[in-house]
Design an enzyme around this catalytic site. Sequence first.
Site, PDB file in Angstrom:
ATOM      1  CG  ASP A  13      -2.043   0.894   1.307  1.00 10.38           C
ATOM      2  OD1 ASP A  13      -2.999   0.915   0.590  1.00 10.38           O
ATOM      3  OD2 ASP A  13      -1.853   1.845   1.942  1.00 10.38           O
ATOM      4  CD  GLU A  42      -4.633   4.641  -1.474  1.00 13.58           C
ATOM      5  OE1 GLU A  42      -5.524   4.694  -2.650  1.00 13.58           O
ATOM      6  OE2 GLU A  42      -4.801   4.961  -0.594  1.00 13.58           O
TER       7      GLU A  42
END
Lengths: 321, 208
Positions: free
Chosen positions: A194, A237
Amino acid sequence: MDNEQSFIEFSSLMQNLSSIGLIILDKRLNVSFWNRFMELHSHVKSDEIINRKLTSFFPDINELWLSKKINATFILGNQGNTSWEQRPYLLKLPSTQSSIDDVDFMYQNCSYFPVKSINNKVIAVGIIIHDVTEMAVTQRLLENITNKAVELEEINSKDYLTGLYSRQFFFEQLGQDASRCRRLSWGLTVAIIDADNFKAINDVYGHQAGDDVLKEMSKRLQHTLRATDSLCRYGGEEFALILPNVDPEQAYSICDRLRKCVSTSAILYKAKEINVTVSIGLSQMAASKSLEDMIGEADSALYVAKNNGRNRVEQFINSNE
Amino acid sequence: MTTPQTFTPYEIDALKELTNIGMGKSGAMLSEIFEHRVTLSVPDISVVDGDKLSRLSEKFAEHSQVVNIIHQSFIGDIEGRSTFIIGEHNFDGLVEILGYDKSDALDEKRQCEMLLDLSNAVNSTCLSGLAEQLGLDIELAHPLIASFNKPNSELKDFIFIQKNQDVYDTLLFEIKFFIQDLDLYCDNVISLKTDCLQHLKNALGQVI
C-alpha cells in the site's frame, strides 16, 4: 485387348472428373494428363498443355522445389503432400467462391503419388488437387475470432491505468498458483502493498499526479519481480502480490527490495519531485488456512507496518501461537 | 481388452536385424534424394512402459532447448505412429536439399513445410523398409506438425500421448537420422498400437 479397353474407360473417367484436379507429370515436369477440373479452373485445355512443361504455364512455381518433390516421389515410391496451411496453393487458380470477396485464389491441398507400371516401376507422378478454399476461409475466420477473444480476455484481466493484472485476475491466479505449489510442496507468499499517505499526494498535486505516481510505482515494482510472480492492482493505491516457490526469508527480502525500489528516488511529475514510500504486509500459505485467511493475515501485517511508522515490511505473526 | 504381447530377446534381435537391413536401403534412397550421405541407425527396439518413455523424452530434451515434433500415423497390417523429433537448427541445409529458395530459410511456413517434407521422406523409407522386410502392407497418413519451435519442457506431453491408447506395452523403434555434411540430426520414434503386436509377432514368425 480387354485390359486396354478398360484402361481407356478408366482414363476417360478420370478425365471427366470435375470435383478434384488430377495431373500426371513425367520426371521433366512435362504434363501427360490434365483432367476436366484442371481445364475448368485454369482455362487451359488438355490439348494445349499435354507434352508441355507445367512451369511454362505457371511461371510462379518454384521449379527447383517441384523437381525435387517429383524426384523424391519417383525414388521413394510413396505419397507426399502439401497443405494450404503452409503453401496456400500449388498452381494459382482463381477462386470459385464468388461470395467470399477477399479471396481471389483457390486454396489447395495436394497429394503427389507415384504412378507405377505393371512391374511396379515408377513411371510418372500424379498430383491430386483438392479445392479447400471454403475450409481455409472458415479456419481463418475462426482464428480471427479466437484472437479477438484472447485479446478481450487480456483486456479484462488487466488494470487500465497501470497495466497490471486486475483484482479479478488475482483471485484466479492465486487459486492456480496455490494448488500448483501444494502439489510440488513449494512455499507461497501473498503480499499486500500500500502506498503511504497517498491521499496527501492527490490533495497536494492533484489526481493526475496521483495517477502518474501509481503508474511509475507499478513500473518499478514490476521490474523488480520475477516472471512467475503476479502483481495485481488490488484497490485504489493498494497492490496484491503472489510469490510462488519462495520461503518466508526469501519473500521478506524480495518485498524489502520492492519497498526500496519505490523509496530510493523521488517520482517526477511536471518537474516536481514527489517522494513516495510503501508499506507491505506478508502472509505464508499453510495447510491449516484458507486463501481468504491468508489475504486477511497479509492485510493485518500491513496494518502493523503502517502503525510501526510506514515504509516497512511486516510478516504476519500469529499471536495465538 | 487386448492382452499385452511380450517379445522374446530372440524376436527383438531378429526385429533389430530386419530393421537394420531396411535402414540400409532407406539410407541409400535418402542419400539419392538429398544428394548428401544419409546415415540411419536403429540403436534400440524395445517393449516400453511409461517410465522408459519419460526417460526417453528427458534424453531428447538434453540435445536442444527447443524441439520440433512431427507426427505421422500409418495404417494397414501394422498400425501406429511415428514421431519425428528435430531440435533447434539452421534451415539453410534443408533449403538446399529440398530445393527451396534461400529466403525460405527464414519463413516460418516454409520451415514447417520443410520439416513435413523431411519427416515424410524419412518415414516413407523407414516404414516401407520395415514393412517390406516383414511382408506387410502399410500406408502413411499425412504428417502433422505437433510442435513447432516449442521449449523442450513440452516434449513429454507431445510425443507419446496417443488417443485411446495406453502407452504401456508399446513396441518402440528408436531411429537416428544423420546428414553429416549438413550437421543435421534427427530422432524418429515409431510406436506401434498395442492391438497390432500379435500381427507383427505372426509376421516375424513367418520370416525367422
